[in-house]
Design a protein around this motif. Structure first.
Motif, PDB file in Angstrom:
ATOM      1  N   UNK A  99       0.829  -1.199   0.000  1.00 11.46           N
ATOM      2  CA  UNK A  99       0.000   0.000   0.000  1.00 11.46           C
ATOM      3  C   UNK A  99       0.867   1.254   0.000  1.00 11.46           C
ATOM      4  N   UNK A 100       0.646   2.107  -0.984  1.00 12.96           N
ATOM      5  CA  UNK A 100       1.461   3.308  -1.146  1.00 12.96           C
ATOM      6  C   UNK A 100       0.924   4.113  -2.326  1.00 12.96           C
ATOM      7  N   UNK A 101       1.455   5.314  -2.477  1.00 11.37           N
ATOM      8  CA  UNK A 101       1.252   6.073  -3.708  1.00 11.37           C
ATOM      9  C   UNK A 101       2.392   5.695  -4.657  1.00 11.37           C
ATOM     10  N   UNK A 102       2.027   5.335  -5.853  1.00 11.15           N
ATOM     11  CA  UNK A 102       2.999   4.881  -6.846  1.00 11.15           C
ATOM     12  C   UNK A 102       3.217   5.974  -7.898  1.00 11.15           C
ATOM     13  N   UNK A 103       4.471   6.134  -8.281  1.00  9.17           N
ATOM     14  CA  UNK A 103       4.864   7.153  -9.251  1.00  9.17           C
ATOM     15  C   UNK A 103       5.729   6.523 -10.332  1.00  9.17           C
ATOM     16  N   UNK A 104       5.648   7.077 -11.534  1.00 10.19           N
ATOM     17  CA  UNK A 104       6.604   6.689 -12.557  1.00 10.19           C
ATOM     18  C   UNK A 104       7.470   7.906 -12.894  1.00 10.19           C
ATOM     19  N   UNK A 105       8.653   7.614 -13.394  1.00  7.68           N
ATOM     20  CA  UNK A 105       9.583   8.665 -13.780  1.00  7.68           C
ATOM     21  C   UNK A 105      10.397   8.188 -14.980  1.00  7.68           C
ATOM     22  N   UNK A 106      10.818   9.132 -15.799  1.00  8.40           N
ATOM     23  CA  UNK A 106      11.625   8.823 -16.979  1.00  8.40           C
ATOM     24  C   UNK A 106      12.967   9.525 -16.870  1.00  8.40           C
ATOM     25  N   UNK A 160      13.639  16.674 -10.163  1.00 11.48           N
ATOM     26  CA  UNK A 160      13.028  17.894  -9.612  1.00 11.48           C
ATOM     27  C   UNK A 160      11.517  17.841  -9.476  1.00 11.48           C
ATOM     28  N   UNK A 161      10.861  17.007 -10.239  1.00 12.03           N
ATOM     29  CA  UNK A 161       9.402  16.967 -10.173  1.00 12.03           C
ATOM     30  C   UNK A 161       8.904  15.557 -10.427  1.00 12.03           C
ATOM     31  N   UNK A 162       7.687  15.336  -9.977  1.00 16.80           N
ATOM     32  CA  UNK A 162       7.072  14.019 -10.091  1.00 16.80           C
ATOM     33  C   UNK A 162       5.637  14.183 -10.558  1.00 16.80           C
ATOM     34  N   UNK A 163       5.128  13.173 -11.277  1.00 20.75           N
ATOM     35  CA  UNK A 163       3.698  13.231 -11.602  1.00 20.75           C
ATOM     36  C   UNK A 163       2.869  13.077 -10.331  1.00 20.75           C
ATOM     37  N   UNK A 164       1.579  13.146 -10.491  1.00 18.52           N
ATOM     38  CA  UNK A 164       0.691  13.169  -9.340  1.00 18.52           C
ATOM     39  C   UNK A 164       0.726  11.880  -8.539  1.00 18.52           C
ATOM     40  N   UNK A 165       0.938  10.760  -9.180  1.00 16.50           N
ATOM     41  CA  UNK A 165       0.951   9.502  -8.468  1.00 16.50           C
ATOM     42  C   UNK A 165      -0.423   8.850  -8.452  1.00 16.50           C
ATOM     43  N   UNK A 166      -0.414   7.559  -8.195  1.00 19.30           N
ATOM     44  CA  UNK A 166      -1.666   6.824  -8.124  1.00 19.30           C
ATOM     45  C   UNK A 166      -1.662   5.952  -6.873  1.00 19.30           C
TER      46      UNK A 166
END
Length: 129
Positions: free
Chosen positions: A91-98, A117-123
């Motif tokens: 259980x967590x907020x998941x993020x992707x990054x490139x 420096x920045x991340x998408x909103x997450x799911x």
């Protein structure tokens, strides 16, 4: 607009499965390594799986190895994270990054992401016991 758009996630029972998607908008994901990261309440963000842009090499954190699978479909400009045998501790907020030029996928997942420096909103992924 250049961005990563995440989808998937939600609520699942212990032992269930989910698939997360990370789609690139405004740029071509082919040339980027892509990673999945997560942050649980009160914990640091951790890299759980990363995939290279070139040879398809992958990295998995020990906590997800054997249960999660990262893949990419360059024709769809998308990277996926298939999550099986989910546990409450997932259980967590998941993020992707490139990342266009990480030293390697392990470095991207373990240390390099601290410099992003920045991340998408997450799911949100919630696994009930």
């Amino acid at each position: 607009q250049v961005q990563l758009v995440q989808s998937g996630g939600g609520l699942v029972h212990n032992g269930g499965s989910l698939r997360l998607s990370c789609a690139a908008s405004g740029f071509t994901l082919d040339y980027y390594a892509v990673g999945w990261f997560r942050q649980a309440p009160g914990k640091e963000r951790e890299g759980i799986s990363c995939i290279s842009s070139s040879d398809g090499s992958t990295y998995y954190a020990e906590s997800v190895k054997g249960r999660f699978t990262i893949s990419r479909d360059n024709a769809k400009n998308t990277v996926y994270l298939q999550m099986n045998s989910l546990k409450p501790e997932d259980t967590a907020v998941y993020y992707c990054a490139a990342d266009m030029d990480p030293p390697n996928v392990q470095a991207m997942c373990v240390t390099r992401h601290y410099d992003y420096p920045s991340w998408p909103q997450g799911t949100q992924v919630t696994v009930s016991s």
